[in-house]
Design an enzyme around this catalytic site. Sequence first.
Site, PDB file in Angstrom:
ATOM      1  N   HIS A  21     -40.467 -16.316   4.854  1.00  0.00           N
ATOM      2  CA  HIS A  21     -40.945 -16.417   6.244  1.00  0.00           C
ATOM      3  C   HIS A  21     -42.385 -16.908   6.202  1.00  0.00           C
ATOM      4  O   HIS A  21     -43.250 -16.228   5.625  1.00  0.00           O
ATOM      5  CB  HIS A  21     -40.880 -15.053   6.922  1.00  0.00           C
ATOM      6  CG  HIS A  21     -39.496 -14.451   6.920  1.00  0.00           C
ATOM      7  ND1 HIS A  21     -38.652 -14.526   8.000  1.00  0.00           N
ATOM      8  CD2 HIS A  21     -38.806 -13.780   5.960  1.00  0.00           C
ATOM      9  CE1 HIS A  21     -37.502 -13.917   7.705  1.00  0.00           C
ATOM     10  NE2 HIS A  21     -37.573 -13.458   6.474  1.00  0.00           N
ATOM     11  N   HIS A 210     -29.849 -13.108   8.537  1.00  0.00           N
ATOM     12  CA  HIS A 210     -30.168 -11.928   7.739  1.00  0.00           C
ATOM     13  C   HIS A 210     -29.048 -10.907   7.990  1.00  0.00           C
ATOM     14  O   HIS A 210     -28.768 -10.547   9.142  1.00  0.00           O
ATOM     15  CB  HIS A 210     -31.484 -11.302   8.191  1.00  0.00           C
ATOM     16  CG  HIS A 210     -32.707 -11.997   7.689  1.00  0.00           C
ATOM     17  ND1 HIS A 210     -32.948 -13.330   7.860  1.00  0.00           N
ATOM     18  CD2 HIS A 210     -33.784 -11.504   6.996  1.00  0.00           C
ATOM     19  CE1 HIS A 210     -34.113 -13.639   7.310  1.00  0.00           C
ATOM     20  NE2 HIS A 210     -34.643 -12.554   6.777  1.00  0.00           N
ATOM     21  N   GLU A 213     -29.161  -6.234   4.712  1.00  0.00           N
ATOM     22  CA  GLU A 213     -30.453  -5.801   4.153  1.00  0.00           C
ATOM     23  C   GLU A 213     -30.534  -4.293   4.365  1.00  0.00           C
ATOM     24  O   GLU A 213     -30.452  -3.525   3.422  1.00  0.00           O
ATOM     25  CB  GLU A 213     -31.608  -6.537   4.847  1.00  0.00           C
ATOM     26  CG  GLU A 213     -32.989  -6.141   4.326  1.00  0.00           C
ATOM     27  CD  GLU A 213     -34.128  -6.812   5.104  1.00  0.00           C
ATOM     28  OE1 GLU A 213     -33.924  -7.281   6.238  1.00  0.00           O
ATOM     29  OE2 GLU A 213     -35.260  -6.827   4.564  1.00  0.00           O
ATOM     30  N   ASP A 293     -39.305 -13.637   0.324  1.00  0.00           N
ATOM     31  CA  ASP A 293     -39.195 -13.048   1.665  1.00  0.00           C
ATOM     32  C   ASP A 293     -40.530 -13.109   2.416  1.00  0.00           C
ATOM     33  O   ASP A 293     -40.736 -14.006   3.234  1.00  0.00           O
ATOM     34  CB  ASP A 293     -38.674 -11.609   1.586  1.00  0.00           C
ATOM     35  CG  ASP A 293     -37.986 -11.160   2.865  1.00  0.00           C
ATOM     36  OD1 ASP A 293     -37.892 -11.968   3.813  1.00  0.00           O
ATOM     37  OD2 ASP A 293     -37.537  -9.996   2.934  1.00  0.00           O
TER      38      ASP A 293
HETATM   39  N1  HPA Z   1     -35.759  -8.896   7.379  1.00  0.00           N
HETATM   40  C1  HPA Z   1     -35.680  -9.080   8.678  1.00  0.00           C
HETATM   41  N2  HPA Z   1     -36.597  -9.725   9.356  1.00  0.00           N
HETATM   42  C2  HPA Z   1     -37.641 -10.212   8.713  1.00  0.00           C
HETATM   43  C3  HPA Z   1     -37.775 -10.039   7.361  1.00  0.00           C
HETATM   44  C4  HPA Z   1     -36.770  -9.366   6.655  1.00  0.00           C
HETATM   45  O1  HPA Z   1     -36.783  -9.177   5.422  1.00  0.00           O
HETATM   46  N3  HPA Z   1     -38.929 -10.637   7.021  1.00  0.00           N
HETATM   47  C5  HPA Z   1     -39.460 -11.165   8.133  1.00  0.00           C
HETATM   48  N4  HPA Z   1     -38.686 -10.892   9.162  1.00  0.00           N
HETATM   49 ZN    ZN Z   2     -36.304 -12.239   5.416  1.00  0.00          ZN
END
Ligand code: HPA
Ligand code: ZN
Length: 359
Positions: A21, A210, A213, A293
């Site tokens: 990001h 995403h 996670e 990330d």
């Molecule tokens: N997960 C979800 N949103 C995010 C992340 C992440 O790892 N990094 C920046 N925004």
């Molecule tokens: Zn991310």
Amino acid sequence: MCNTPLHAFLAALPKAEHHMHLEGSLEPELLFELAAKNRITLPLSSDAAFASPASLRARYEAFQNLDDFLGYYYIGMSVLVDAADFEALAYAYFAKAASQGVRHAEVFFDPQAHTDRGVELATIVGSVRKAQDRAEADFGLSSELIMCLLRHLPLSSALETFKHANDAGYFKDGTLAAIGMDSSEKPFPPPLWKDLFAAAEGLGIRRTIHAGEEGPPLYVTQSLDVLHAQRIDHGVRALTEGDDALVARLVASKTLLTMCPISNVKLNCIPSIAAFPLRRLIETGVRFSINSDDPAYFGGYILENYCALQDVFDLSVREWETIAKGSIAGSWCSEERKAQLFLEIDDVVHAYVMENEEQ
Ligand code: HPA
Ligand code: ZN
């Protein structure tokens, strides 16, 4: 620097990064500098961590979970205001990535978090494009930009932002390579975004999300079934907890999982790097890449992630070659560029093998 004998090899290995990001590469020093320049007041009165770059960095060592991190992430990016800020941020990342052997990068940004503060989408994509062009000229680093929509905002906002970008021609002219979806995960299951992903699919626009996670393996399944996502960002829980059928499906579909080991540890998604499912990924043949990330928040760029894995898993040069090639194969660049990068990997592996056979 890690202490593994393969450190120099891992640094030289041509790499692709797919999960980074841009706002997450905002180092605390630049954050404070831009806050002063743009007269943005950081919330020092409610959070002592904002006293200095050092205290902020110290706080970054203690994230409890994804939402705890995201609180700092959104405050941090509020200092980005004009075109020069976005260009400086993006170029700093590309320079650092190039210094670590990244040859192709596909980076995320979160437009809604900026347009909601009055920053124009055209300002962001125009300045990031300039940084991309400079990185190509200065380092031979190719890159793509992926527009992420925020899960904690309503579908209507995501659809509006998507329409704006599409009407501006950013997908047609290659300014944007894909849409993604990030931010808080658990309360926002993938099917909520069905209309957005259907609209993108209808226009032939690539889609990533995403999932897995903090959310369960089911979110990965739903991302494939309901959203027809072509790539999964993270997906770690599909490997730590997912059943064999889900893993076999990821293998068969060659879906790229963009994995982020240090991030997973820092956000308490896994207890340690040793718990990262690297062996299951390799043994089953899931296509994956290793990524940073939000490197400024988690204390590691791509090479630190490679090294963290090597410290614990002690992979062979051939295993790293397979990982690097898998990440190129899963990239959204031209076949010609892929062929070029495969050759670059062959050269580095060959040089390492020759050097070590001679000893
Ligand atoms: N997960 C979800 N949103 C995010 C992340 C992440 O790892 N990094 C920046 N925004
Ligand atoms: Zn991310």
